[in-house]
Design a protein around this motif. Structure first.
Motif, PDB file in Angstrom:
ATOM      1  N   ARG A 102       0.860  -1.194   0.000  1.00 36.88           N
ATOM      2  CA  ARG A 102       0.000   0.000   0.000  1.00 36.88           C
ATOM      3  C   ARG A 102       0.889   1.235   0.000  1.00 36.88           C
ATOM      4  O   ARG A 102       1.918   1.271   0.685  1.00 36.88           O
ATOM      5  N   ASN A 103       0.478   2.237  -0.756  1.00 40.40           N
ATOM      6  CA  ASN A 103       1.230   3.493  -0.809  1.00 40.40           C
ATOM      7  C   ASN A 103       0.197   4.611  -0.752  1.00 40.40           C
ATOM      8  O   ASN A 103      -0.567   4.802  -1.686  1.00 40.40           O
ATOM      9  N   VAL A 110       3.768  13.821   2.236  1.00 40.69           N
ATOM     10  CA  VAL A 110       4.234  12.618   2.949  1.00 40.69           C
ATOM     11  C   VAL A 110       3.526  11.372   2.424  1.00 40.69           C
ATOM     12  O   VAL A 110       2.290  11.320   2.396  1.00 40.69           O
ATOM     13  N   SER A 111       4.316  10.396   1.996  1.00 39.32           N
ATOM     14  CA  SER A 111       3.754   9.089   1.619  1.00 39.32           C
ATOM     15  C   SER A 111       3.932   8.128   2.788  1.00 39.32           C
ATOM     16  O   SER A 111       5.006   8.086   3.398  1.00 39.32           O
ATOM     17  N   VAL A 112       2.876   7.375   3.065  1.00 42.03           N
ATOM     18  CA  VAL A 112       3.003   6.268   4.030  1.00 42.03           C
ATOM     19  C   VAL A 112       3.086   4.991   3.204  1.00 42.03           C
ATOM     20  O   VAL A 112       2.154   4.645   2.479  1.00 42.03           O
ATOM     21  N   VAL A 171       8.912   7.965  -4.961  1.00 43.29           N
ATOM     22  CA  VAL A 171       8.049   7.244  -4.015  1.00 43.29           C
ATOM     23  C   VAL A 171       6.560   7.331  -4.377  1.00 43.29           C
ATOM     24  O   VAL A 171       5.853   6.314  -4.344  1.00 43.29           O
ATOM     25  N   PRO A 172       6.032   8.533  -4.780  1.00 45.86           N
ATOM     26  CA  PRO A 172       4.596   8.570  -5.086  1.00 45.86           C
ATOM     27  C   PRO A 172       4.204   7.616  -6.216  1.00 45.86           C
ATOM     28  O   PRO A 172       3.052   7.200  -6.307  1.00 45.86           O
ATOM     29  N   GLY A 177       3.039  -4.329  -5.309  1.00 49.52           N
ATOM     30  CA  GLY A 177       3.780  -5.347  -6.046  1.00 49.52           C
ATOM     31  C   GLY A 177       5.202  -4.922  -6.382  1.00 49.52           C
ATOM     32  O   GLY A 177       6.058  -5.774  -6.636  1.00 49.52           O
ATOM     33  N   ASP A 178       5.489  -3.606  -6.379  1.00 50.73           N
ATOM     34  CA  ASP A 178       6.868  -3.163  -6.612  1.00 50.73           C
ATOM     35  C   ASP A 178       7.748  -3.653  -5.459  1.00 50.73           C
ATOM     36  O   ASP A 178       7.263  -3.820  -4.323  1.00 50.73           O
TER      37      ASP A 178
END
Ligand code: FES
Length: 334
Positions: A102-103, A110-112, A171-172, A177-178
């Motif tokens: 999950r992204n 900010v990405s979690v 990151v975004p 699956g990556d």
């Protein structure tokens, strides 16, 4: 050529190659001394040299009469006086190929990132520690685990998008699956489990991540210590995962949350403090004797909070624990 580095007052010693820094040599030998940035910025690794000569580059973070062990290299055999030390098992550090599952864009920048370990594998770490992500060019980036250690089949990272950042600008685009290659654990920003006194956690931006791990761990272990969390940012757009804060309000007796925001309207709307985190400490923490302070953020922010706590509010300097975030490539593992 290797020199012999002895910890003063003990029979503990380790080898350090000419040109290798003392901290890295200790880590390689399974002896951990305090550190955070490993770039000569935070000052956490400062200690004395009781005997012998070192090459010690100048740094604003270096206290008078001390040396930064992450920077200084021996010119001969040494006897050193670190602030603290303990043995650890370097082979406990493991490399995993993890999958993004999950992204989420949790705040405006900010990405979690939720990562899953390969089936049947578990990550061993302590709340507050960090991992290193390996990039294709061989460089590494450091991020704290935001999940507590008992959630050991996955890893949660909070990644601020640094303009022009080689990794963070990608990151975004990461999708389920990556894969990424990570190594962990690193660092000694961790809860002092033997303590029972009140805790003050002061964080800036994604400095929230390691403290989230600490507080989720406190909940899991049923530890009952009064905790105050001060979270600083420009405006309320930088506060995220507030459901975790609500959970701590219910599950941690004596938990207090204070956002410290530069935007006056947002500070008022969130019942917070208008201004910087160090001023929030001055205003809301009249005395800190007997407390422990856990502080995570940029070097100037951590330094300002340390000054407020130790010099102005009576905190024992040995009870100030910090994790300093310095953007860019991580120092290679010791
Ligand atoms: S200055 Fe050495 S670890 Fe930060």
């Amino acid at each position: 050529m290797a020199y012999d580095i002895r910890i003063a007052g003990t029979d503990l010693h380790f080898a350090c190659e000419a040109g290798q820094n003392v901290l890295d040599a200790g880590l390689k030998a399974g002896i951990e001394m305090p550190y955070s940035c490993r770039k000569g910025v935070c000052g956490n690794c400062a200690g004395g040299v009781a005997r012998g000569e070192v090459n010690s580059p100048p740094s604003e973070a270096k206290p008078a009469g001390q040396h930064l062990f992450c920077q200084c290299t021996p010119l001969g055999d040494l006897e050193i006086v670190p602030e603290a030390w303990h043995r650890f098992d370097p082979s406990a550090r493991k490399t995993f190929t993890v999958k993004v599952f999950r992204n989420t864009l949790a705040a405006e920048d900010v990405s979690v990132l939720q990562l899953r370990l390969p089936a049947g594998q578990r990550a061993k770490f302590k709340a507050g520690q960090y991992l290193q992500v390996s990039l294709p060019d061989g460089s590494r980036r450091s991020y704290s685990m935001a999940n507590p250690p008992h959630e050991s089949d996955s890893l949660q990272l909070h990644i601020r998008h640094v303009p022009g950042g080689q990794f963070t600008q990608l990151v975004p685009q990461l999708k389920a699956g990556d894969t990424l290659q990570v190594e962990l654990p690193f660092g000694n920003f961790e809860l002092k489990e033997e303590s029972t006194g009140p805790m003050l956690c002061v964080v800036g931006g994604t400095g929230f991540a390691p403290v989230k791990s600490l507080l989720d761990d406190l909940v899991k272990k049923g530890v009952k210590r009064p905790v105050t969390l001060i979270w600083g940012g420009r405006n309320s757009g930088g506060l995220y995962l507030l459901a975790a804060v609500e959970r701590w309000k219910k599950l941690l007796p004596g938990f207090r949350f204070l956002p410290a925001l530069e935007d006056a309207a947002d500070a008022q709307a969130h019942d917070g403090f208008h201004g910087r985190v160090d001023d929030a400490v001055r205003t809301h923490c009249p005395q800190l004797a007997g407390h422990e302070v856990y502080c995570c953020g940029s070097p100037p922010m951590v330094s300002a909070v340390r000054k407020a706590c130790v010099e102005e509010r009576g905190l024992d300097p040995h009870h100030f624990f910090s994790d300093v975030f310095v953007p860019g490539p991580a120092a290679p593992p010791g």
